[in-house]
Design a protein around this motif. Structure first.
Motif, PDB file in Angstrom:
ATOM      1  N   TRP A   1      -5.414   1.173  -4.933  1.00  9.56           N
ATOM      2  CA  TRP A   1      -6.614   0.622  -4.309  1.00  9.56           C
ATOM      3  C   TRP A   1      -7.847   1.284  -4.921  1.00  9.56           C
ATOM      4  O   TRP A   1      -7.882   2.510  -5.086  1.00  9.56           O
ATOM      5  CB  TRP A   1      -6.606   0.893  -2.805  1.00  9.56           C
TER       6      TRP A   1
ATOM      7  N   ALA B   1      -3.735  -0.327   4.955  1.00 10.00           N
ATOM      8  CA  ALA B   1      -3.477  -0.766   3.590  1.00 10.00           C
ATOM      9  C   ALA B   1      -1.987  -0.987   3.350  1.00 10.00           C
ATOM     10  O   ALA B   1      -1.574  -1.990   2.745  1.00 10.00           O
ATOM     11  CB  ALA B   1      -4.025   0.259   2.604  1.00 10.00           C
TER      12      ALA B   1
ATOM     13  N   ASP C   1       1.538   3.460  -0.977  1.00 10.34           N
ATOM     14  CA  ASP C   1       2.818   2.745  -1.067  1.00 10.34           C
ATOM     15  C   ASP C   1       2.990   2.048  -2.417  1.00 10.34           C
ATOM     16  O   ASP C   1       3.420   0.890  -2.485  1.00 10.34           O
ATOM     17  CB  ASP C   1       2.941   1.731   0.074  1.00 10.34           C
TER      18      ASP C   1
ATOM     19  N   GLN D   1       0.755   0.983  -4.492  1.00 10.19           N
ATOM     20  CA  GLN D   1      -0.341   0.101  -4.886  1.00 10.19           C
ATOM     21  C   GLN D   1      -1.594   0.940  -5.137  1.00 10.19           C
ATOM     22  O   GLN D   1      -1.871   1.882  -4.391  1.00 10.19           O
ATOM     23  CB  GLN D   1      -0.623  -0.943  -3.797  1.00 10.19           C
TER      24      GLN D   1
ATOM     25  N   SER E   1      -4.456  -8.140  -6.027  1.00 11.64           N
ATOM     26  CA  SER E   1      -3.024  -8.382  -6.167  1.00 11.64           C
ATOM     27  C   SER E   1      -2.835  -9.841  -6.563  1.00 11.64           C
ATOM     28  O   SER E   1      -2.946 -10.744  -5.734  1.00 11.64           O
ATOM     29  CB  SER E   1      -2.301  -8.083  -4.848  1.00 11.64           C
TER      30      SER E   1
ATOM     31  N   GLN F   1      -9.770 -10.809   3.204  1.00 11.54           N
ATOM     32  CA  GLN F   1      -8.825 -11.253   2.179  1.00 11.54           C
ATOM     33  C   GLN F   1      -9.283 -12.606   1.642  1.00 11.54           C
ATOM     34  O   GLN F   1      -9.623 -13.511   2.414  1.00 11.54           O
ATOM     35  CB  GLN F   1      -7.422 -11.354   2.771  1.00 11.54           C
TER      36      GLN F   1
ATOM     37  N   LEU G   1       2.136  -8.922   1.432  1.00  2.00           N
ATOM     38  CA  LEU G   1       1.803  -9.721   0.254  1.00  2.00           C
ATOM     39  C   LEU G   1       3.039 -10.208  -0.484  1.00  2.00           C
ATOM     40  O   LEU G   1       2.943 -10.975  -1.438  1.00  2.00           O
ATOM     41  CB  LEU G   1       0.923  -8.904  -0.703  1.00  2.00           C
TER      42      LEU G   1
ATOM     43  N   LEU H   1      -8.335  -3.971  -3.210  1.00  2.00           N
ATOM     44  CA  LEU H   1      -7.077  -4.233  -3.914  1.00  2.00           C
ATOM     45  C   LEU H   1      -7.116  -5.635  -4.502  1.00  2.00           C
ATOM     46  O   LEU H   1      -7.434  -6.601  -3.812  1.00  2.00           O
ATOM     47  CB  LEU H   1      -5.897  -4.115  -2.951  1.00  2.00           C
TER      48      LEU H   1
ATOM     49  N   THR I   1       1.992  -8.707  -7.399  1.00  2.00           N
ATOM     50  CA  THR I   1       1.877  -7.460  -8.151  1.00  2.00           C
ATOM     51  C   THR I   1       0.434  -7.029  -8.204  1.00  2.00           C
ATOM     52  O   THR I   1      -0.440  -7.788  -8.611  1.00  2.00           O
ATOM     53  CB  THR I   1       2.397  -7.635  -9.587  1.00  2.00           C
ATOM     54  N   ALA I   2       0.158  -5.802  -7.760  1.00  2.00           N
ATOM     55  CA  ALA I   2      -1.218  -5.312  -7.733  1.00  2.00           C
ATOM     56  C   ALA I   2      -1.744  -5.129  -9.133  1.00  2.00           C
ATOM     57  O   ALA I   2      -1.016  -4.794 -10.065  1.00  2.00           O
ATOM     58  CB  ALA I   2      -1.280  -3.983  -6.983  1.00  2.00           C
TER      59      ALA I   2
ATOM     60  N   THR J   1      -0.373  -4.667   2.320  1.00  2.00           N
ATOM     61  CA  THR J   1       0.328  -4.922   1.058  1.00  2.00           C
ATOM     62  C   THR J   1       1.789  -5.275   1.286  1.00  2.00           C
ATOM     63  O   THR J   1       2.383  -6.008   0.492  1.00  2.00           O
ATOM     64  CB  THR J   1       0.228  -3.693   0.128  1.00  2.00           C
ATOM     65  N   LYS J   2       2.349  -4.774   2.366  1.00  2.00           N
ATOM     66  CA  LYS J   2       3.738  -5.116   2.685  1.00  2.00           C
ATOM     67  C   LYS J   2       3.880  -6.610   2.911  1.00  2.00           C
ATOM     68  O   LYS J   2       4.924  -7.204   2.609  1.00  2.00           O
ATOM     69  CB  LYS J   2       4.189  -4.338   3.930  1.00  2.00           C
TER      70      LYS J   2
END
Length: 207
Positions: A148, A184, A144, A146, A164, A119, A191, A162, A195-196, A188-189
């Protein structure tokens, strides 16, 4: 002139003492060789090949992420994962020659496969391509809500990428898609309200 008769060959005669010493040397060499083999076998027996679980570490990813947050300038993700998952390393990598600093965690899945999570908020296209092992973009994978970017090639690991907001997350490994989906979704949960970037366009179905 008459032809000279051939000189008779003389067979060497080894004295009894010399023969005994030669035999002793050969026997000694064989004994030494057998002793070495026996020692190696004992070592192998006492140290069997480690199983996959041996390589599992109890790394507290959340604690390492918390310590790295101030230096990173963002909150490194430390997703909650199902039972059977573990991390064998978690570290903050300062900027290298490419100027990219990044959070790096290695996860062992419940199926004993591996996925690396990286990341960064300073990622660039060259760094992203390198982390994805220069695999071509082959499509998208929706996880979910998003999107990728999927990168893979016939021989090698696959990657999910991704974007975001200002954050780039790259997952790379040889695991099944279902394990990628788990990691994944967990990443993302964490983040939050980011917004992706949904600008990627699918080039093939990545079932």
């Amino acid at each position: 002139m008459s032809e000279s008769s051939p000189t008779p060959q003389i067979k060497p005669v080894i004295a009894a003492g010399a023969a005994k010493r030669a035999n002793a040397s050969v026997i000694g060499m064989l004994l030494a060789m057998f002793s070495t083999v026996a020692i190696v076998l004992v070592i192998v027996w006492l140290n069997p090949e480690p199983k996959a679980d041996t390589y599992r570490s109890n790394i507290d990813v959340a604690a390492v992420a918390s310590n790295a947050a101030d230096t990173a300038g963002f909150n490194p993700v430390a997703p909650d994962l199902p039972a059977g998952w573990s991390a064998n390393y978690a570290r903050w990598n300062p900027p290298g020659a490419d100027g990219v600093a990044f959070w790096d965690v290695g996860y062992v899945t419940a199926n004993d496969t591996f996925i690396a999570l990286r990341q960064s908020i300073t990622a660039n296209p060259t760094w992203t391509a390198t982390q994805a092992q220069n695999a071509p973009v082959t499509g998208n994978r929706s996880i979910d809500g998003q999107e990728w970017e999927l990168r893979d090639k016939p021989k090698g690991d696959r990657s999910l990428v991704l974007l975001s907001g200002t954050t780039t997350i790259i997952l790379t490994g040889a695991a099944d898609f279902k394990d990628f989906d788990v990691l994944a979704a967990g990443a993302t949960k964490m983040l939050g309200s980011g917004t992706a970037d949904n600008s990627f366009h699918s080039t093939k179905d990545s079932k």
